[in-house]
Design a protein around this motif. Sequence first.
Motif, short mmCIF file in Angstrom:
data_model
loop_
_atom_site.label_atom_id
_atom_site.label_comp_id
_atom_site.label_asym_id
_atom_site.label_seq_id
_atom_site.Cartn_x
_atom_site.Cartn_y
_atom_site.Cartn_z
N ILE A 70 0.84 -1.19 0.00
CA ILE A 70 0.00 0.00 0.00
C ILE A 70 0.87 1.25 0.00
O ILE A 70 0.62 2.20 -0.74
CB ILE A 70 -0.97 -0.02 1.19
N HIS A 71 1.93 1.25 0.82
CA HIS A 71 2.84 2.40 0.84
C HIS A 71 3.50 2.60 -0.52
O HIS A 71 3.64 3.74 -0.99
CB HIS A 71 3.91 2.23 1.91
N ALA A 72 3.92 1.50 -1.15
CA ALA A 72 4.58 1.60 -2.46
C ALA A 72 3.62 2.12 -3.52
O ALA A 72 3.98 2.97 -4.34
CB ALA A 72 5.14 0.23 -2.87
N LEU A 73 2.39 1.63 -3.53
CA LEU A 73 1.40 2.10 -4.50
C LEU A 73 1.09 3.57 -4.26
O LEU A 73 1.01 4.36 -5.21
CB LEU A 73 0.13 1.27 -4.42
N PHE A 74 0.93 3.96 -3.00
CA PHE A 74 0.66 5.36 -2.70
C PHE A 74 1.80 6.24 -3.18
O PHE A 74 1.59 7.25 -3.85
CB PHE A 74 0.46 5.54 -1.19
N ARG A 75 3.03 5.88 -2.86
CA ARG A 75 4.20 6.67 -3.26
C ARG A 75 4.29 6.77 -4.79
O ARG A 75 4.58 7.83 -5.34
CB ARG A 75 5.46 6.01 -2.69
N GLN A 76 4.03 5.66 -5.48
CA GLN A 76 4.11 5.65 -6.94
C GLN A 76 3.04 6.57 -7.54
O GLN A 76 3.33 7.31 -8.47
CB GLN A 76 3.93 4.23 -7.47
N THR A 77 1.83 6.53 -7.01
CA THR A 77 0.77 7.37 -7.58
C THR A 77 1.03 8.85 -7.29
O THR A 77 0.70 9.70 -8.11
CB THR A 77 -0.63 6.98 -7.05
N VAL A 78 1.65 9.16 -6.15
CA VAL A 78 2.02 10.55 -5.87
C VAL A 78 3.13 10.99 -6.82
O VAL A 78 3.05 12.06 -7.44
CB VAL A 78 2.45 10.72 -4.40
N ASP A 79 4.17 10.17 -6.96
CA ASP A 79 5.32 10.53 -7.78
C ASP A 79 4.99 10.67 -9.26
O ASP A 79 5.56 11.52 -9.94
CB ASP A 79 6.44 9.50 -7.61
N THR A 80 4.08 9.86 -9.76
CA THR A 80 3.75 9.90 -11.19
C THR A 80 2.65 10.90 -11.52
O THR A 80 2.37 11.15 -12.68
CB THR A 80 3.31 8.52 -11.70
N GLY A 81 2.00 11.44 -10.51
CA GLY A 81 0.91 12.39 -10.74
C GLY A 81 -0.44 11.73 -10.91
O GLY A 81 -1.45 12.42 -11.12
N ASP A 82 -0.50 10.40 -10.82
CA ASP A 82 -1.78 9.70 -10.95
C ASP A 82 -2.75 10.09 -9.84
O ASP A 82 -3.95 10.22 -10.08
CB ASP A 82 -1.58 8.18 -10.94
N LEU A 83 -2.24 10.27 -8.63
CA LEU A 83 -3.12 10.65 -7.52
C LEU A 83 -3.74 12.02 -7.78
O LEU A 83 -4.95 12.20 -7.62
CB LEU A 83 -2.35 10.65 -6.20
N ASP A 84 -2.91 12.98 -8.23
CA ASP A 84 -3.44 14.30 -8.56
C ASP A 84 -4.49 14.23 -9.66
O ASP A 84 -5.51 14.91 -9.59
CB ASP A 84 -2.32 15.25 -8.99
N PHE A 85 -4.24 13.40 -10.68
CA PHE A 85 -5.20 13.25 -11.77
C PHE A 85 -6.54 12.78 -11.25
O PHE A 85 -7.59 13.35 -11.58
CB PHE A 85 -4.65 12.27 -12.81
N HIS A 86 -6.52 11.75 -10.42
CA HIS A 86 -7.78 11.20 -9.91
C HIS A 86 -8.46 12.14 -8.90
O HIS A 86 -9.68 12.25 -8.90
CB HIS A 86 -7.55 9.82 -9.29
N LEU A 87 -7.65 12.81 -8.08
CA LEU A 87 -8.24 13.77 -7.14
C LEU A 87 -8.85 14.95 -7.89
O LEU A 87 -9.92 15.43 -7.53
CB LEU A 87 -7.19 14.27 -6.15
N ARG A 88 -8.17 15.43 -8.92
CA ARG A 88 -8.70 16.56 -9.71
C ARG A 88 -9.99 16.15 -10.41
O ARG A 88 -10.94 16.90 -10.46
CB ARG A 88 -7.65 17.04 -10.71
N GLU A 89 -9.99 14.93 -10.93
CA GLU A 89 -11.17 14.44 -11.64
C GLU A 89 -12.36 14.25 -10.69
O GLU A 89 -13.49 14.62 -11.01
CB GLU A 89 -10.84 13.11 -12.32
N GLY A 90 -12.11 13.72 -9.51
CA GLY A 90 -13.21 13.40 -8.60
C GLY A 90 -13.58 14.52 -7.64
O GLY A 90 -14.74 14.65 -7.27
N PHE A 91 -12.58 15.33 -7.23
CA PHE A 91 -12.84 16.32 -6.19
C PHE A 91 -12.39 17.73 -6.56
O PHE A 91 -12.53 18.66 -5.77
CB PHE A 91 -12.14 15.91 -4.88
#
Length: 106
Positions: A52-73
């Motif tokens: 879970i930590h690795a997936l979280f870090r990867q999504t933060v580093d690649t911008g995937d988390l920002d993409f999904h947060l921007r899309e949803g929220f």
Amino acid sequence: MGLDDLEAAMTSAYGEMDDEVDVELDRETRNELALLLAAFDGDRGELFRRGIHALFRQTVDTGDLDFHLREGFDVTYDEYLSGMTYDEMTGQDQYPQRDDDRRYQM
């Protein structure tokens, strides 16, 4: 949507989680987990936490988390961490919207 909606969704998800999570594994995941368990002393809980930590870090580093947060929220992870949107940080939300139709009328 915004920071308040994201906070509410996180609070709801956190409240619904138990200390233990049941997960169905497909054949590929079961094989990968078995190999990782053999390599890392068989501590299944530690492997899931690391995963879970690795997936979280990867999504933060690649911008995937920002993409999904921007899309949803309509916010980014940085906005979530600071507790305010970029417009709030820069003061852009304090000025009234211009009415361009009436801008040059006297």
